[in-house]
Write a protein that holds these residues in place. Structure first.
Motif, short mmCIF file in Angstrom:
data_model
loop_
_atom_site.label_atom_id
_atom_site.label_comp_id
_atom_site.label_asym_id
_atom_site.label_seq_id
_atom_site.Cartn_x
_atom_site.Cartn_y
_atom_site.Cartn_z
N ASP A 174 19.31 -10.98 -20.05
CA ASP A 174 18.72 -10.33 -21.15
C ASP A 174 18.25 -8.70 -20.70
OD1 ASP A 174 16.29 -11.48 -20.89
OD2 ASP A 174 16.06 -11.66 -22.61
N ASP A 175 17.63 -8.53 -19.20
CA ASP A 175 17.10 -7.35 -18.36
C ASP A 175 15.75 -7.66 -19.13
OD1 ASP A 175 17.12 -5.04 -17.43
OD2 ASP A 175 17.58 -4.00 -18.78
N ALA A 176 14.93 -8.73 -19.22
CA ALA A 176 13.95 -8.71 -19.34
C ALA A 176 12.75 -8.90 -17.93
CB ALA A 176 13.29 -10.20 -19.70
N PHE A 177 11.09 -8.57 -17.93
CA PHE A 177 10.42 -8.94 -17.35
C PHE A 177 9.00 -8.44 -17.86
CE2 PHE A 177 10.78 -3.58 -16.40
CZ PHE A 177 10.07 -4.09 -16.33
N LEU A 178 8.68 -9.33 -16.88
CA LEU A 178 6.79 -8.97 -17.41
C LEU A 178 6.05 -9.78 -16.45
CD1 LEU A 178 4.66 -10.19 -19.70
CD2 LEU A 178 4.77 -12.45 -19.47
N ILE A 179 4.57 -8.44 -16.75
CA ILE A 179 4.29 -7.72 -15.05
C ILE A 179 3.06 -7.96 -15.65
CG2 ILE A 179 2.79 -6.05 -13.78
CD1 ILE A 179 6.02 -5.06 -13.93
N VAL A 180 1.90 -9.17 -15.57
CA VAL A 180 0.76 -9.33 -16.36
C VAL A 180 -0.21 -8.89 -14.77
CG1 VAL A 180 -1.27 -10.46 -16.90
CG2 VAL A 180 1.27 -11.20 -17.65
N MET A 181 -1.01 -8.41 -15.16
CA MET A 181 -3.04 -7.71 -14.03
C MET A 181 -3.42 -8.62 -13.87
SD MET A 181 -0.44 -5.17 -13.06
CE MET A 181 -1.97 -5.17 -11.70
N THR A 182 -4.09 -8.87 -12.99
CA THR A 182 -5.04 -10.59 -12.06
C THR A 182 -5.99 -9.09 -11.40
OG1 THR A 182 -3.88 -11.15 -10.21
CG2 THR A 182 -3.70 -11.74 -13.34
N ALA A 183 -5.71 -8.33 -11.44
CA ALA A 183 -6.86 -7.91 -10.31
C ALA A 183 -6.57 -6.40 -9.77
CB ALA A 183 -7.13 -8.44 -8.80
N PRO A 184 -7.34 -5.38 -10.15
CA PRO A 184 -8.62 -4.96 -10.27
C PRO A 184 -9.37 -5.48 -11.80
CG PRO A 184 -8.09 -3.34 -9.39
CD PRO A 184 -6.47 -3.76 -9.85
N SER A 185 -10.95 -6.37 -11.34
CA SER A 185 -11.10 -5.77 -13.19
C SER A 185 -10.57 -4.71 -14.04
CB SER A 185 -12.76 -6.61 -12.81
OG SER A 185 -13.00 -5.42 -12.41
N SER A 186 -10.96 -3.91 -12.97
CA SER A 186 -10.69 -2.73 -14.99
C SER A 186 -8.81 -3.08 -15.50
CB SER A 186 -10.88 -1.40 -13.66
OG SER A 186 -9.39 -0.80 -12.41
N GLU A 187 -8.47 -2.91 -14.47
CA GLU A 187 -7.10 -3.66 -14.97
C GLU A 187 -6.20 -5.06 -15.13
OE1 GLU A 187 -3.88 -1.54 -14.46
OE2 GLU A 187 -4.87 0.27 -14.55
N ALA A 188 -7.40 -6.02 -15.29
CA ALA A 188 -7.34 -7.27 -14.75
C ALA A 188 -6.69 -7.60 -17.21
CB ALA A 188 -8.06 -8.63 -15.02
N GLY A 189 -5.22 -8.04 -16.69
CA GLY A 189 -4.97 -8.44 -18.20
C GLY A 189 -4.26 -7.73 -18.63
N ARG A 238 -0.17 5.25 1.66
CA ARG A 238 -0.02 4.49 1.58
C ARG A 238 0.63 3.50 1.22
NH1 ARG A 238 0.70 2.40 7.99
NH2 ARG A 238 0.92 4.31 7.85
N THR A 239 1.36 2.69 0.67
CA THR A 239 0.75 0.96 0.30
C THR A 239 1.79 -0.14 0.83
OG1 THR A 239 1.06 2.34 -2.16
CG2 THR A 239 1.94 -0.19 -2.65
N ILE A 240 0.77 -1.51 0.29
CA ILE A 240 1.68 -3.19 1.51
C ILE A 240 1.82 -3.15 -0.08
CG2 ILE A 240 1.28 -4.41 2.45
CD1 ILE A 240 -0.80 -2.13 4.41
N MET A 241 2.94 -3.76 0.19
CA MET A 241 2.78 -4.84 -0.93
C MET A 241 3.58 -6.48 -0.08
SD MET A 241 6.41 -6.16 -2.54
CE MET A 241 6.96 -5.68 -1.69
N GLY A 259 -8.28 9.91 1.69
CA GLY A 259 -9.69 10.66 1.27
C GLY A 259 -10.53 9.34 -0.27
N GLN A 260 -9.27 8.23 -0.59
CA GLN A 260 -10.06 7.21 -1.50
C GLN A 260 -10.44 6.08 -1.90
OE1 GLN A 260 -7.67 8.26 -5.12
NE2 GLN A 260 -7.28 10.69 -5.03
N GLY A 261 -9.93 5.18 -0.23
CA GLY A 261 -9.98 5.03 -0.01
C GLY A 261 -8.75 4.00 -0.39
N VAL A 262 -9.03 2.07 -0.13
CA VAL A 262 -8.45 1.23 0.32
C VAL A 262 -8.26 0.73 -2.05
CG1 VAL A 262 -6.96 -0.96 0.63
CG2 VAL A 262 -7.65 0.72 1.91
N LYS A 263 -7.58 0.69 -2.44
CA LYS A 263 -7.48 -0.32 -3.64
C LYS A 263 -6.09 -1.40 -3.28
CE LYS A 263 -8.44 2.90 -7.88
NZ LYS A 263 -7.97 3.48 -9.05
N LYS A 264 -6.55 -2.90 -3.74
CA LYS A 264 -5.88 -3.83 -4.19
C LYS A 264 -5.73 -4.35 -6.01
CE LYS A 264 -5.25 -8.14 -1.76
NZ LYS A 264 -5.51 -8.89 -0.90
#
Lengths: 602, 257
Positions: free
Chosen positions: B72-87, B229-232, B56-61
């Motif tokens: 040292d158990d490190a990770f970094l995730i940087v969002m690049t899209a959608p624009s509301s999440e980018a950065g 459902r989510t596709i990665m 009922g909410q459509g698709v988000k990428k």
């Protein structure tokens, strides 16, 4: 008493009555003017009583129709933090006994178990608070059953006790519409247990009830035992305990009771009485938790001496120190792994065990410590809390309970300081989090402290309404002064006449002041009655779309709580203001020379 | 975002070294094999696209860059899209976990037991723990391990059920389908404490990079709320050593500009 004094008092009383009669006659003589002024004063009073009662009504809804059910007058909670934070009172009965022994006039002690999550109905979902309510109607929950019956829209409240129905659920009408469910339908919910495991439950809607306020609509009731089990609580555990007193609405008394309870919840020494096992060699021993703050280290060094290994490696995760006496008996060396087994408090004939690596051996002049294990704080608490050991009779080991050992031996829990305000409470919990604190803490709060902003809001709104009404009165009292001046002018010759036949100047002043006092008194009474009539009418009319104001309504009707004290104090203030206003024109009238007054002509 | 985080976590534990196949098979053996294979030992970076479909909410990428360093158990995730999440970004080094919000240019430190803003996930959920320490083989009424041979999509697999040994795991029961020849997981069903099927993960496609298997396409089906459902999809995979400055707040802030 001398005859002269008696004569003087009788004379004063006679003049007092005379002044009263003159004042009353003057009021009645100019009926139209009196009525107009009275209406103005009554209107101001009505607004004041009305707004005061409305603000008290809002506060009443928040405290006595919402918070008292969700958190009780007083709430005891126990916070555990071993990686994850959870609220769980492990020994529920002990807490209840402490409450009963120390507090009086208790109406109910309720277990508070709630789950906030998104519920899924028939193709629709909404945020819902699942509240566990006991289903033994014959006992203390008769009120709840009555409540369900009175508010029933559809379904059968008796199904709440029906063992054949899986997870019975009572929902409010608005939520039932929101989730698109009817009686007999299922509501599903996904949430986490207190240990962080994913849990899913399917609830059966057995009744739909009518909500008295917008707050209630977000809540659904389900049997307490079922909800507890789903969330991961054992029967002897609960999330929090809510204490509700009989007819108690005075914040000061509730706070005093909470302080008393807080004092009674001072923790004792935490100890696990068990058996230490190393490579098949066994010995009974007490296991204490060792604290690692600066005071604790100093106190430890004053009372014990490390003879092998180090303090630092003993207090690490999985680490422990063993007393020289026990080490000799079991031939324990630094680096060995020992297993501590102990009987559980709540599961008969069952034991639990955990392993520790010996990081140090110590010597102490205290025989009990010398034969004990000092476990690192983390492993001690996690075992002491999650798998509670049987109680140890500390009276037998009183030498180790003395003050000198207090700083470095872990207590059953840390008793958090009382929080007088919500801000303080938030800061306290934030500080605990920021300090990466681990362990068990007990907190005692009252609904008046947790929601002190509501009391502040109530006081603030009442103050605003007083100032608004005072402004109104300022305008009204200009009219009073003006009328009084006109009255004095009209009655100047009359003042001259009564003064010439013996009335004193102060009696003239008193007559005018009394006239205004009587006017404001009767007008205030009339205004109060009018306010009650207005409140009665407004509280009968349901509001179709209350919107935001729905939060401050009961059954979509405005809720007013007039209080006697508040009304009396308002009337007194109004009378005093009127007297102050009337005093100066009255004084000027009383200072008029008799001859001038008699000569006055218009 | 909860789903996104969980998928990140699940996906990047699915990077496997090519190891030998044991002879005697018990569930514990398979779990140990999985633990061994999951240990990366190298740095890792990739571009990750996540397509989320909600009923009922459509698709988000969502698109993002992912950097991981195990030492040292490190990770970094940087969002690049959608624009509301980018950065926006998430940085973890050891016990410290920060969430960066581009709009406010602020870092929020999150403790292990605190929920990540807007989700019911805690930073502790992202910790790498050995499966063999968390789970053990489930047994049937005869005390026999629930382990069988099966065929999934034409591929011979072991199907086995595991139950949590400890209390603090997200799913107390899981059923895995792993390839018989190299133990790569192909499917996993996760159950709630009450036994309700909550999620099914499908590991649809693997690739090999410098001798290691990396899942490049996975599908995660929400069985509780049907239709979600989510596709990665993972691309641009590199196992080259990453510069230390990547796992810093300054780098995340600069990257987000």
């Amino acid at each position: 008493m001398s005859e002269k004094n008696v004569q003087s008092r009788t004379k004063k009383r006679r003049f007092g009555m005379l002044n009263f009669r003159i004042a009353l006659r003057n009021l009645l003589r100019q009926k139209r003017r009196t009525i107009l002024l009275g209406i103005a004063i009554a209107f101001g009073t009505m607004i004041l009583v009305f707004s005061d009662s409305f603000v008290s009504g809002m506060s009443d809804i928040i405290f006595n129709r919402m918070l008292v059910y969700s958190s009780g007058h007083i709430q005891i909670s126990q916070i555990e933090r071993f990686g994850f934070r959870r609220e769980v009172i492990r020994d529920k009965d002990r807490m209840i006994n402490t409450i009963n022994e120390n507090l009086h006039n208790i109406k109910q002690i309720n277990e508070s178990v709630t789950v906030i999550t998104r519920a899924i109905g028939n193709g629709r979902s909404d945020a819902l608070v699942f509240v566990g309510v006991p289903y033994d109607y014959e006992d203390e929950d008769e009120d709840m059953f009555e409540y369900l019956t009175e508010s029933l829209v559809a379904g059968n409240p008796y199904d709440y006790t029906n063992k054949n129905i899986n997870n019975p659920l009572v929902v409010y009408e608005d939520m039932a519409k929101g989730l698109n469910v009817e009686v007999g339908d299922f509501v599903r919910a996904r949430f986490q247990t207190i240990y962080g495991q994913t849990q899913a439950q399917r609830f059966t809607v057995i009744a739909i009830i009518k909500a008295a306020s917008a707050f209630e609509s977000m809540v659904a009731y389900t049997p307490l035992d079922m909800l507890k089990e789903a969330v991961g609580y054992q029967p002897h555990e609960t999330m929090a305990l809510n204490i509700v007193f009989e007819n108690l609405r005075n914040p000061a008394i509730v706070i005093e009771q909470a302080n008393k309870l807080h004092q009674a919840l001072q923790p004792e020494l935490g100890v696990i009485g068990g058996e230490v096992n190393i490579r098949g060699r066994k010995a009974d021993a007490l296991v204490f938790g060792i604290m690692t703050n600066e005071n604790a280290v100093t106190a430890f060094e004053e009372n014990a001496r490390i003879t092998g290994g180090s303090f630092a490696s003993s207090v690490q995760r999985n680490g422990a120190m063993v007393g020289r006496g026990l080490a000799n008996r079991l031939n324990i060396r630094v680096g060995d792994s020992i297993t501590v087994g102990y009987p559980l408090k709540f599961q008969e004939n069952k034991t639990s065990s955990f392993s520790l690596k010996v990081g140090g051996i110590f010597e102490s002049e205290n025989d009990i410590l010398n034969s004990a294990v000092l476990a690192n704080f983390y492993d001690f608490y996690i075992n002491f809390a999650e798998d509670m050991p049987q109680d140890v009779d500390l009276e037998k080991y009183e030498t180790v309970t003395s003050d000198e050992f207090k700083p470095f031996l872990a207590r059953e829990w840390e008793l958090l300081e009382r929080s007088p305000t919500a801000e303080h409470l938030q800061k306290k919990l934030r500080d605990l989090s920021a300090a990466r604190w681990r362990g068990v803490a007990v907190d005692v709060n009252t609904m008046y402290e947790v929601a002190n902003q509501v009391l502040q809001m109530e006081a603030g709104l009442k103050m605003i309404s007083v100032w608004v009404v005072m402004l109104l009165f300022f305008i009204i009292l200009i009219g009073v002064v003006n009328t009084l001046r006109m009255s004095i002018r009209e009655r100047t010759r009359e003042i001259g006449t009564i003064r010439s036949i013996g009335m004193q100047s102060k009696d003239v002043r008193r007559v005018f002041v009394l006239e205004c006092t009587l006017l404001s008194f009767f007008a205030s009474i009339a205004g109060t009655i009018a306010a009650f009539i207005l409140m009665g009418i407004i509280s009968l009319i349901p509001v179709a779309e209350p919107g935001f104001f729905g939060m401050f309504m009961i059954d979509n009707k405005f809720h007013f709580v007039p209080t006697v004290g508040s009304i009396i104090s308002n009337i007194i203030v109004i009378i005093l203001i009127t007297i102050a206003t009337a005093y100066f024109p009255a004084k000027r009238a009383s200072k008029m020379r008799v001859a001038d007054a008699l000569r006055h002509f218009e | 975002m909860y789903k996104i985080f969980r998928i990140f976590f699940i996906s990047f534990t699915m990077v496997f070294s090519i190891g030998g196949i044991g002879q005697a098979i018990t569930i514990q053996d398979i779990l140990k094999e999985l633990d061994k294979m999951m240990k990366m030992g190298t740095d890792f970076s990739a571009r990750v696209d996540i397509t989320q479909q909600k009923a009922g909410q459509g698709v988000k990428k969502y698109e993002s860059l992912y950097y991981r360093r195990d030492k040292d158990d490190a990770f970094l995730i940087v969002m690049t899209a959608p624009s509301s999440e980018a950065g926006n970004g998430y940085l973890r080094v050891g016990d410290n976990f920060w969430m960066y919000r581009r709009n406010t240019r602020t870092f929020q430190h999150i403790n292990r037991d605190e929920t990540i803003s807007g989700t019911d996930m805690r930073s502790g959920d992202l910790e790498m723990r050995k499966m063999s320490e968390l789970y053990e083989g489930a047994k049937d009424e005869n005390g026999k391990e629930i382990l069988s041979e099966d065929v999934l999509g034409g591929i011979p697999v072991y199907r086995f059920e595991i139950r949590a040994k400890v209390r603090d795991v997200t799913y107390p029961k899981q059923i895995y389908w792993v390839r018989k020849d190299n133990f790569l997981p192909l499917k996993c069903e996760s159950y709630s404490l009450s036994g309700t099927l909550m999620q099914t993960d499908y590991y649809l496609s693997y690739t090999t990079v410098q001798g290691r298997y990396v899942v490049v396409r996975g599908m995660f089906v929400d069985e509780f709320e049907k239709g979600n459902r989510t596709i990665m999809e993972i691309s641009g995979i590199s196992l080259q050593k990453l510069d230390d400055r990547i796992f810093t707040k300054a780098y995340l802030e600069n990257l987000s500009r």
